[in-house]
Design a protein around this motif. Structure first.
Motif, PDB file in Angstrom:
ATOM      1  N   GLN A   1       0.830  -1.199   0.000  1.00 51.65           N
ATOM      2  CA  GLN A   1       0.000   0.000   0.000  1.00 51.65           C
ATOM      3  C   GLN A   1       0.865   1.249   0.000  1.00 51.65           C
ATOM      4  N   SER A   2       2.132   1.104   0.384  1.00 53.46           N
ATOM      5  CA  SER A   2       3.105   2.186   0.329  1.00 53.46           C
ATOM      6  C   SER A   2       4.498   1.575   0.346  1.00 53.46           C
ATOM      7  N   LYS A   3       5.491   2.409   0.060  1.00 50.18           N
ATOM      8  CA  LYS A   3       6.888   1.955   0.075  1.00 50.18           C
ATOM      9  C   LYS A   3       7.254   1.508   1.487  1.00 50.18           C
TER      10      LYS A   3
ATOM     11  N   HIS B   1       5.932  -1.403   3.024  1.00 47.85           N
ATOM     12  CA  HIS B   1       4.820  -2.135   3.658  1.00 47.85           C
ATOM     13  C   HIS B   1       5.306  -3.535   4.061  1.00 47.85           C
TER      14      HIS B   1
ATOM     15  N   ASN C   1       3.686   5.873   6.175  1.00 50.06           N
ATOM     16  CA  ASN C   1       2.924   6.975   5.581  1.00 50.06           C
ATOM     17  C   ASN C   1       3.879   8.124   5.310  1.00 50.06           C
TER      18      ASN C   1
ATOM     19  N   VAL D   1      -1.798   6.592   0.372  1.00 52.90           N
ATOM     20  CA  VAL D   1      -1.619   5.165   0.631  1.00 52.90           C
ATOM     21  C   VAL D   1      -2.593   4.413  -0.271  1.00 52.90           C
TER      22      VAL D   1
END
Length: 145
Positions: free
Chosen positions: A41-43, A45, A113, A119
């Motif tokens: 969902q993001s760098k 995770h 985040n 996200v």
């Protein structure tokens, strides 16, 4: 899948724990296994699972196994923060399909985040590059004490 039912021994996380499927491992001890989410969902995770419990969700896990698992989650979350310097961290887990759970082996998500970066949605992004996941895993692992 509902909140009640039998543990499926061939779920993807069980296969990863048995070494039948590859992953970008971040951390492992006798009780906890952490690895990069291939659909992040993001760098950065990370997913954290118990190696000893076959609980499908938070409602089923044994208290001792939960204690060791959450301590592992905290340890990996601290390392993620130190390695990636995100502006915030989301730590979450889902119980049952209606709540968004897609793999029925209890697991926690550590999602960095970053200010100004949205996200992604759970289980709806594209597959990450294996090389990038390996680099992120190595950077986070280097911060685990």
């Amino acid at each position: 899948m509902s909140l009640e039912g039998a543990y499926e021994h061939d779920n993807i996380f069980a296969k990863i724990l048995r070494g039948e499927l590859p992953c970008a491992k971040v951390f492992e001890d006798a009780h906890v296994f952490a690895f990069m989410d291939v659909f992040p969902q993001s760098k950065g995770h990370v997913l954290v699972v118990s190696k000893t419990s076959r609980a499908r969700n938070l409602l089923e896990i044994e208290p001792q196994a939960l204690q060791l698992l959450i301590l592992g989650v905290q340890r990996v979350t601290r390392a993620t923060q130190a390695a990636l310097q995100p502006d915030g961290l989301t730590v979450t887990q889902f119980n049952g399909a209606e709540a968004g759970q897609t793999v029925f082996h209890l697991h926690f998500h550590i999602i960095p985040n970053y200010a100004g970066v949205a996200v992604g949605r759970h289980a709806q992004g594209g597959m990450a590059d294996a090389g990038e996941l390996a680099q992120l895993a190595k950077a986070i692992a280097a911060q685990i004490s």
